[in-house]
Design an enzyme around this catalytic site. Structure first.
Site, mmCIF file in Angstrom:
data_model
loop_
_atom_site.group_PDB
_atom_site.id
_atom_site.type_symbol
_atom_site.label_atom_id
_atom_site.label_comp_id
_atom_site.label_asym_id
_atom_site.label_seq_id
_atom_site.Cartn_x
_atom_site.Cartn_y
_atom_site.Cartn_z
ATOM 1 N N LYS A 196 0.854 -1.189 0.000
ATOM 2 C CA LYS A 196 0.000 0.000 0.000
ATOM 3 C C LYS A 196 0.891 1.241 0.000
ATOM 4 O O LYS A 196 1.701 1.435 0.910
ATOM 5 C CB LYS A 196 -0.839 -0.033 1.282
ATOM 6 C CG LYS A 196 -2.305 0.237 1.057
ATOM 7 C CD LYS A 196 -3.024 0.087 2.375
ATOM 8 C CE LYS A 196 -4.449 0.532 2.251
ATOM 9 N NZ LYS A 196 -5.131 0.546 3.533
HETATM 10 C C1 E4P Z 1 -8.497 0.797 3.532
HETATM 11 O O1 E4P Z 1 -7.635 0.521 2.773
HETATM 12 C C2 E4P Z 1 -8.563 2.061 4.280
HETATM 13 O O2 E4P Z 1 -7.435 2.222 5.043
HETATM 14 C C3 E4P Z 1 -9.809 2.084 5.112
HETATM 15 O O3 E4P Z 1 -10.892 1.597 4.349
HETATM 16 C C4 E4P Z 1 -10.115 3.412 5.741
HETATM 17 O O4 E4P Z 1 -11.381 3.353 6.362
HETATM 18 P P1 E4P Z 1 -11.903 4.447 7.398
HETATM 19 O O5 E4P Z 1 -12.140 5.719 6.645
HETATM 20 O O6 E4P Z 1 -13.156 3.876 7.942
HETATM 21 O O7 E4P Z 1 -10.815 4.623 8.418
#
Ligand code: E4P
Length: 218
Positions: free
Chosen positions: A87
């Site tokens: 990521k």
């Molecule tokens: C996924 O890759 C993200 O980090 C995640 O969906 C963020 O979600 P949130 O906005 O609920 O923290």
């Protein structure tokens, strides 16, 4: 549409995987901290633990902000397990890193995406996944699902192979809308995934069937 679970909680990952509908996992540093996983070695071990549960892509995030540190962290993460997808945050350094890692055949997930322009850059760099954050846009009175639809149209216009991974999904309706739009993947907490199964008419219908079966067998 692929279903990923958005958590670092091993029990929740096991529970979702046992349903037989789970295609992968996304994590982020906040989700790791929530599980009390701190320190680089513990975090790396936790990624391996997740990969050993799920047969599918597992996103593991780099923390460096410049090209060099992103790439060196990415190479360590990719070595951990064949399921790891690195990521990388949506920055210009991140774009350079995604391009480099794509050429090295390391899978990437471009994260913290909030606009169509950012999604175009991620696709041009060859990201495996792009992660637009639906819920966080909704939180600021913007339309997260409209962004998913806009990216879908742009990617289809040019045949970009980057998969749209709708992230920051908060509700079952988000999941259904993403399916209507044609998002390739959604990542959601366990509660939003399991809420898809719920309907009061299913509950009352089942209760009635059980009652009638028992009456007939008295
Ligand atoms: C996924 O890759 C993200 O980090 C995640 O969906 C963020 O979600 P949130 O906005 O609920 O923290």
């Amino acid at each position: 549409m692929k279903f990923f679970i958005d958590t670092a909680n091993l029990k929740e990952i096991q529970e979702a995987y046992a349903l037989g509908i789970l295609d992968g996992v996304t994590t982020n540093p906040t989700l790791m901290a929530k599980e009390g996983i701190t320190g680089n070695n513990n975090i790396l071990k936790h990624y391996v633990d997740i990969c050993n549960i799920v047969d599918g892509d597992v996103s593991a995030e780099v923390m460096g902000l410049d090209f060099k540190s992103m790439v060196s962290e990415a190479e360590v993460l990719a070595e951990l397990h064949q399921n790891i997808v690195v990521k990388i945050p949506m920055t210009l350094e991140g774009i350079k890193a995604i391009k480099y890692l794509t050429e090295k055949e390391i899978k990437t997930n471009c994260t913290l995406v909030f606009s169509a322009g950012q999604a175009i850059l991620a696709a041009k760099a060859g990201a495996t996944y792009v992660s637009p954050f639906v819920g966080r846009l909704d939180d600021i009175s913007s339309d997260g699902l409209a962004l998913i639809a806009q990216i879908r149209m742009i990617y289809d216009n040019y045949g970009f192979e980057t998969q749209i991974l709708a992230a920051s999904i908060r509700t079952p309706m988000h999941i259904i809308s993403c399916a209507e739009i044609g998002s390739d993947v959604i990542t959601a907490p366990l509660a939003a995934l399991t809420a898809l199964a719920k309907h009061p008419l299913t509950d009352s219908g089942l209760a009635q069937f059980i009652q009638d079966f028992e009456k007939g067998n008295k």
